[in-house]
Design a protein around this motif. Structure first.
Motif, mmCIF file in Angstrom:
data_model
loop_
_atom_site.group_PDB
_atom_site.id
_atom_site.type_symbol
_atom_site.label_atom_id
_atom_site.label_comp_id
_atom_site.label_asym_id
_atom_site.label_seq_id
_atom_site.Cartn_x
_atom_site.Cartn_y
_atom_site.Cartn_z
ATOM 1 N N ILE A 96 0.873 -1.259 0.093
ATOM 2 C CA ILE A 96 0.084 -0.079 0.018
ATOM 3 C C ILE A 96 0.742 1.131 -0.011
ATOM 4 C CG2 ILE A 96 -1.683 1.273 1.340
ATOM 5 C CD1 ILE A 96 -2.534 -1.634 2.294
ATOM 6 N N ASN A 100 -1.018 5.987 -2.659
ATOM 7 C CA ASN A 100 -2.480 5.508 -2.821
ATOM 8 C C ASN A 100 -2.283 4.852 -4.159
ATOM 9 O OD1 ASN A 100 -5.040 5.226 -2.335
ATOM 10 N ND2 ASN A 100 -4.529 6.892 -0.991
ATOM 11 N N SER A 101 -2.728 3.473 -3.892
ATOM 12 C CA SER A 101 -2.773 2.502 -5.173
ATOM 13 C C SER A 101 -4.208 2.453 -5.748
ATOM 14 C CB SER A 101 -2.265 1.272 -4.524
ATOM 15 O OG SER A 101 -2.438 0.859 -3.297
ATOM 16 N N MET A 102 -4.859 3.770 -5.648
ATOM 17 C CA MET A 102 -6.228 3.696 -6.122
ATOM 18 C C MET A 102 -6.235 4.582 -7.290
ATOM 19 S SD MET A 102 -8.695 2.381 -3.718
ATOM 20 C CE MET A 102 -7.700 1.321 -2.448
ATOM 21 N N ASN A 117 -12.021 -0.173 -8.048
ATOM 22 C CA ASN A 117 -10.736 -0.221 -7.452
ATOM 23 C C ASN A 117 -10.384 -1.360 -6.752
ATOM 24 O OD1 ASN A 117 -8.797 2.097 -7.784
ATOM 25 N ND2 ASN A 117 -10.644 3.467 -7.492
ATOM 26 N N GLN A 124 -6.895 4.951 2.273
ATOM 27 C CA GLN A 124 -6.113 3.775 2.883
ATOM 28 C C GLN A 124 -6.730 2.642 3.479
ATOM 29 O OE1 GLN A 124 -3.390 4.394 1.657
ATOM 30 N NE2 GLN A 124 -2.013 5.588 2.568
ATOM 31 N N ALA A 139 -7.532 0.508 0.647
ATOM 32 C CA ALA A 139 -6.635 -0.287 0.063
ATOM 33 C C ALA A 139 -6.291 -1.585 0.914
ATOM 34 C CB ALA A 139 -5.365 0.666 -0.053
ATOM 35 N N ARG A 150 -8.846 -4.269 0.542
ATOM 36 C CA ARG A 150 -8.538 -4.918 -0.737
ATOM 37 C C ARG A 150 -7.409 -5.885 -0.497
ATOM 38 N NH1 ARG A 150 -6.735 -1.209 -5.712
ATOM 39 N NH2 ARG A 150 -5.033 -0.921 -4.271
#
Lengths: 328, 243
Positions: free
Chosen positions: B85, B89-91, B100, B154, B157, B160
């Motif tokens: 992560i 941000n991995s979005m 997402n 977060q 994420a 996820r």
């Protein structure tokens, strides 16, 4: 209700659709009913699929975060290749397939060069614009090839499908392809990758999406659609000109932008690009029918493009600012 | 002693002439919450990028659950159960929460050559469940991620990563740019991971954040590990002095 308004404000294609409706009514009124007459609609529907198919491809590519200036040249190169092959004695379908494969190759090169050398696609495809146009002239040998009417089964692409001679096969091809592209973008995992790649590249890459391949695929789809559209136009006019499609690349970008596609990628829809393309055609045709000096056409498109981008940005900001609770 | 879930042996990495990692050997035991601290350029991010598949080491080995692992891409890392992560941000902000959550790992109704129709109902239902599992309550999986606060993002994420049964979660500066309240939320998420038996590596500049949720502290400076102790046996002062 607020949620609905917010949603509508964040959908830029809605505003364009409304403008389209307004213009149709206006032109119909201003042209004393000629605008929606059978003869005019026939002409309109002949040209529309050709420009709209290019816009669809460009829209998809722009959503993935890239750009293609070479579509106008590919629009001419594909039918020229096909015609030269047919004249040389190749079967029609083989010539069509080879022409489309050449488009796919050009799209691949556009994408591969852009990704591999990390250069702006603006530059790659600008180069390709010149190269593909030059190739078109070279293979024509300076003389446009002649194909006798009836020599090739062009009715499959441009023959009238109804009794009254209003709708050509190209309209059906176009509707089919547009629906297909729209579903590809909105309903498949590939579409999800396209949006993620254009929306925020680092996140897409970190989540394991093959962003380079996704972009190259979009470049290829864009080129093939442009070539296919050029073929339809050439078959409809039954003439294969090296100058076909000049200036088309920017009109396609304008169509995408008018329909709400962002130049920065990640935002937009196929239907938006379509509405943009229809708007441009309606303005072009409607102005002539309303006896406005045709030289104002480019002015109108230019103004509309700027207006659309400014308006969409404003609507989106307003839409986002409308507070809707996301927390429970 | 049990097999470490992640082990690195003598990792070296050069970036265009800069020796960024100078032989980093590290063991992370299953279920631990490791705090990785260090100044800018200490090599934290390089180490993390190697574990998450964004870069590859020039020499040295990575072992996952005792087996040598050749991590060449983020997909490889995810397959091994390592999820990262990122700070930024991995979005994708312009996409919905449910889209997402499943980026790159979409459930499909059917497919040809890996391309197919999304199972959107499943995506919606499972993302709602995944988010609820990390104690985050959002009204709709159809909201855009861009409309969420930094802490909520977060949270999504982390949800996820949990949904995909990650064994190791790497959190690269997840509390940067967050308000005090939001930071507390994220630290809460990390504590929740430990309770669920997920190993975590928490990277931060902020000692207080690290000490608040980690049971082991690893400090790096100039490409080397300079301290590796249980959190209870060291202090913010000792670690700060080394950096």
């Amino acid at each position: 209700m607020r949620r609905l308004v917010k949603l509508a404000m964040q959908k830029p294609e809605l505003a364009s659709a409304m403008l389209l409706l307004l213009l149709v009514v206006l032109f119909q009124f201003r042209s004393d009913g000629v605008f929606l007459s059978v003869n005019n609609v026939r002409g309109f529907l002949g040209l529309l699929p050709e420009t709209a198919l290019v816009a669809v491809g460009v829209t998809l590519l722009m959503i993935s975060g890239e750009f293609d200036l070479s579509v106008g040249s590919v629009f001419a190169l594909m039918p020229m290749t096909m015609a030269v092959l047919v004249v040389a004695g190749w079967p029609f379908w083989v010539a069509v397939m080879l022409g489309l494969m050449l488009c796919a190759l050009i799209g691949f090169l556009n994408g591969w060069l852009t990704i591999r050398f990390d250069i702006p696609s603006f530059i790659t495809t600008l180069g390709m614009l010149f190269m593909a146009r030059s190739l078109t002239v070279v293979i024509s040998g300076g003389f446009p090839p002649r194909i006798k009417p009836g020599e090739v089964p062009s009715w499959i692409f441009v023959g009238f499908v109804d009794e009254g001679g209003l709708i050509r096969a190209s309209v059906l091809w176009f509707i089919g392809i547009a629906i297909g592209m729209s579903l590809l973008l909105s309903r498949t995992n590939f579409g999800n990758w396209v949006r993620a790649t254009g929306g925020f590249l680092p996140a897409a890459a970190a989540m394991g999406i093959p962003t380079g391949k996704v972009k190259i695929a979009c470049f290829m789809i864009c080129s093939v659609l442009a070539g296919f559209a050029g073929m339809i136009q050439s078959l409809r006019l039954n003439s294969f000109l090296p100058s076909l499609g000049e200036g088309m690349e920017l009109q396609a970008v304008a169509a995408a932008v008018i329909g709400g596609t962002s130049l920065y990628g990640g935002v937009g829809s196929i239907i938006g690009g379509l509405i943009g393309a229809i708007l441009i055609r309606v303005i072009d045709n409607g102005m002539v029918m309303s006896q406005v000096d045709g030289n104002w056409f480019k002015f109108a498109i230019g103004a509309l493009t700027i207006f659309a981008v400014v308006g969409n940005a404003w609507l989106r900001r307003r839409g986002r600012a409308m507070k809707v609770e996301t927390d429970k | 002693m049990t097999t470490p879930i992640i082990e690195t042996r003598e990792l070296h990495k050069w970036y265009s002439g800069v020796h960024a990692l100078k032989g980093v050997s590290l063991k992370v035991e299953s279920g631990e919450a490791v705090g990785l601290v260090g100044d800018n350029g200490a090599g934290k991010s390089t180490l993390i990028n190697i574990l998450s598949g964004l870069h590859h080491q020039d020499s040295g080995d990575v072992l996952v659950e005792g087996r040598p692992a050749d991590i060449r891409s983020p997909k490889d890392a995810m397959r091994l159960g390592i999820e990262t992560i990122y700070q930024y941000n991995s979005m994708v902000p312009l996409m919905t929460i449910s889209r997402n959550v499943f980026i790159g790992r979409e459930p499909l109704k059917w497919s040809i050559w890996g391309i197919g129709i999304l199972d959107e109902r499943k995506m919606r239902e499972e993302s709602v469940k995944a988010i609820a599992d990390v104690d985050l309550h959002l009204r709709s999986p159809d909201a855009l991620v861009g409309e969420l606060s930094g802490g909520q993002r977060q949270g999504v994420a982390i949800a996820r990563a949990m949904h995909f049964k990650s064994k190791v979660m790497i959190l690269d500066e997840p509390t940067n740019h967050l308000s005090v309240k939001e930071t507390a939320k994220v630290i809460g998420f990390v504590k929740g991971l430990k309770a669920q038996g997920v190993t975590s590596i928490f990277i931060s500049h902020n000692m207080h954040h690290v000490f608040a949720c980690c049971n082991r502290i690893v400090a790096m400076a100039l490409g080397k590990v300079v301290l590796d102790k249980p959190a209870a046996e060291t202090s913010i002062e000792e670690v700060s002095a080394l950096l």
